[in-house]
Design an enzyme around this catalytic site. Structure first.
Site, PDB file in Angstrom:
ATOM      1  N   ASP A  42      -2.200  10.770  -2.317  1.00  0.00           N
ATOM      2  CA  ASP A  42      -2.564   9.714  -3.270  1.00  0.00           C
ATOM      3  C   ASP A  42      -2.910  10.270  -4.639  1.00  0.00           C
ATOM      4  O   ASP A  42      -2.787   9.589  -5.651  1.00  0.00           O
ATOM      5  CB  ASP A  42      -3.721   8.881  -2.729  1.00  0.00           C
ATOM      6  N   ARG A  99       0.846  -1.187   0.000  1.00  0.00           N
ATOM      7  CA  ARG A  99       0.000   0.000   0.000  1.00  0.00           C
ATOM      8  C   ARG A  99       0.881   1.235   0.000  1.00  0.00           C
ATOM      9  O   ARG A  99       2.094   1.139   0.105  1.00  0.00           O
ATOM     10  CB  ARG A  99      -1.032  -0.001   1.155  1.00  0.00           C
ATOM     11  N   GLY A 100       0.209   2.401  -0.180  1.00  0.00           N
ATOM     12  CA  GLY A 100       0.960   3.642  -0.354  1.00  0.00           C
ATOM     13  C   GLY A 100       1.060   3.916  -1.852  1.00  0.00           C
ATOM     14  O   GLY A 100       1.428   3.020  -2.623  1.00  0.00           O
TER      15      GLY A 100
HETATM   16  O1  MRU Z   1      -4.641   3.235   2.162  1.00  0.00           O
HETATM   17  P1  MRU Z   1      -3.151   3.438   2.088  1.00  0.00           P
HETATM   18  O2  MRU Z   1      -2.413   2.924   3.265  1.00  0.00           O
HETATM   19  O3  MRU Z   1      -2.587   2.941   0.764  1.00  0.00           O
HETATM   20  O4  MRU Z   1      -3.008   5.026   2.097  1.00  0.00           O
HETATM   21  C1  MRU Z   1      -1.716   5.576   2.036  1.00  0.00           C
HETATM   22  C2  MRU Z   1      -1.731   7.042   2.142  1.00  0.00           C
HETATM   23  O5  MRU Z   1      -2.749   7.671   2.272  1.00  0.00           O
HETATM   24  C3  MRU Z   1      -0.404   7.717   1.998  1.00  0.00           C
HETATM   25  O6  MRU Z   1      -0.381   8.911   2.728  1.00  0.00           O
HETATM   26  C4  MRU Z   1      -0.174   8.052   0.525  1.00  0.00           C
HETATM   27  O7  MRU Z   1      -0.389   6.951  -0.282  1.00  0.00           O
HETATM   28  C5  MRU Z   1       1.178   8.580   0.293  1.00  0.00           C
HETATM   29  S1  MRU Z   1       2.419   7.350   0.444  1.00  0.00           S
HETATM   30  C6  MRU Z   1       3.881   8.107   0.094  1.00  0.00           C
END
Ligand code: MRU
Length: 367
Positions: A259, A71-72
């Site tokens: 995102d 994720r991220g």
């Molecule tokens: O649902 P996730 O854990 O994938 O969400 C991640 C985030 O919201 C992060 O802040 C974003 O992806 C930036 S990662 C560098």
């Protein structure tokens, strides 16, 4: 698919009396291409277990993204690119047209995995353009090369973001961050956490307040874990405590990842980011967003059209499979929200520190 426990350390080492002595710094790689397989660190199990999965089938890669084992935003884009290359390498045909039909089906599966992080869709566009060559063999190789190039570029971007952003952090700062935007989320150095790490490496004394980030606890599980490995002092707070600490003037700035960023600077990020931005403004605390250019979606004039992922209510009503609410209670679970650009003090990309008007400053070359 092979699951196995393996050490979260990579690097040079040697054996003495059966003990593996590691010489290099500890690093846990979120995503790694290993001779035709994709090794991913299962982030859903961290920090209690460090479990890696060697994925040989692209459908398992799609599932790893959906289930948030990877994720991220940047890590999702990189993983999808390798996943497409993996799927392409298993297509059994020498007919270019048949190959392309099959490749589009594979890409479609990835496009349906998670909707909000634009990095995923940017990677898929690049992979589609890269599917070129004199024959199917060359096309397959070009796809692997393109995925590796995306990974390299994202790693380099996080380094540049961190160097630029570190200048905003003064010695003695207490920085609040939300969710996780470190090496796990970027398969690189990190964006929001990269800036904090770079400031720390410049010998600035930095303290971090990390929000736990309900419902999946990326802050409590992942950000706290990554900061601890870097010896950066971190205090965990529940999401609802942030306003209190801001009001008490205990926080010098907020840095989060993103995102998807619209052309006008509106920022889609983990649910709760909007609330933090509004309360930061109320308390005159700078609110920074750190993200690579691959997260900027200039096709959207504003954040109002960013698709917001709605995840299963079970993630809110249960924790690790144990129900925490009475039976019959329903829950909402939007995974992201949109922060209007007027609350964003600056956006740090690999191109530098961008400020209003974002419609001008964010006009960066998209890959
Ligand atoms: O649902 P996730 O854990 O994938 O969400 C991640 C985030 O919201 C992060 O802040 C974003 O992806 C930036 S990662 C560098």
């Amino acid at each position: 698919m092979i699951f196995g426990l393996c050490p979260a350390v990579t690097g040079q080492g040697f054996l003495i009396c059966g003990v593996w002595i590691i010489l290099e710094a500890m690093t846990a790689r979120a995503v790694e291409w290993l001779e035709g397989k994709l090794r991913v660190l299962d982030q859903s199990k961290l920090p209690r277990e460090q479990v890696y999965a060697d994925l040989g089938d692209y459908r398992d890669v799609v599932l790893a993204i959906k289930d948030m084992r990877v994720r991220g935003a940047p890590a999702i884009g990189i993983t999808a690119a390798y996943g497409v290359a993996l799927g392409a390498s298993a297509i059994e045909t020498s007919d270019r047209d048949v190959f392309m039909v099959r490749l589009r089906e594979i890409m479609h599966s990835f496009s349906e995995s998670r909707p909000t992080a634009v990095n995923l869709f940017r990677s898929l566009e690049r992979m589609k353009r890269a599917a070129d060559g004199a024959d199917v063999g060359e096309m397959k190789k070009a796809l692997i090369d393109e995925a590796a190039a995306i990974h390299e570029e994202e790693m380099a971007a996080t380094r540049r973001i961190s160097e630029s952003g570190a200048g905003l952090i003064q010695d003695g700062f207490c920085v609040l961050t939300h969710c996780n935007a470190g090496p796990l989320a970027t398969a690189g150095y990190g964006t929001a956490l990269g800036i904090i790490k770079a400031a720390h490496e410049q010998d600035k004394h930095i303290r971090v307040l990390a929000t736990e980030t309900r419902p999946l606890l990326q802050g409590a599980r992942l950000t706290a874990w990554e900061l601890k490995q870097c010896d950066i002092p971190v205090t965990l707070i529940t999401d609802s405590m942030a306003g209190h600490f801001m009001q008490q003037q205990k926080i010098d700035c907020v840095i989060v990842g993103a995102d998807r960023i619209a052309a006008n600077g509106d920022v889609a990020n983990k649910i709760g980011t909007y609330t933090l931005a509004v309360v930061s403004r109320e308390n005159n605390i700078p609110f920074y967003v750190a993200a690579p250019n691959s997260t900027i979606d200039v096709s959207l004039n504003s954040g109002s059209r960013v698709p917001i992922e709605e995840r299963s209510p079970d993630e809110v009503t249960s924790f690790r499979g144990v129900r925490i609410t009475p039976e019959g209670i329903t829950a909402a679970n939007p995974a992201f929200d949109v922060t209007p650009h007027r609350y964003v003090t600056a956006i740090i990309t690999e191109s530098g520190v961008m400020r209003e008007p974002y419609t001008e400053s964010l006009k960066t070359p998209a890959a």
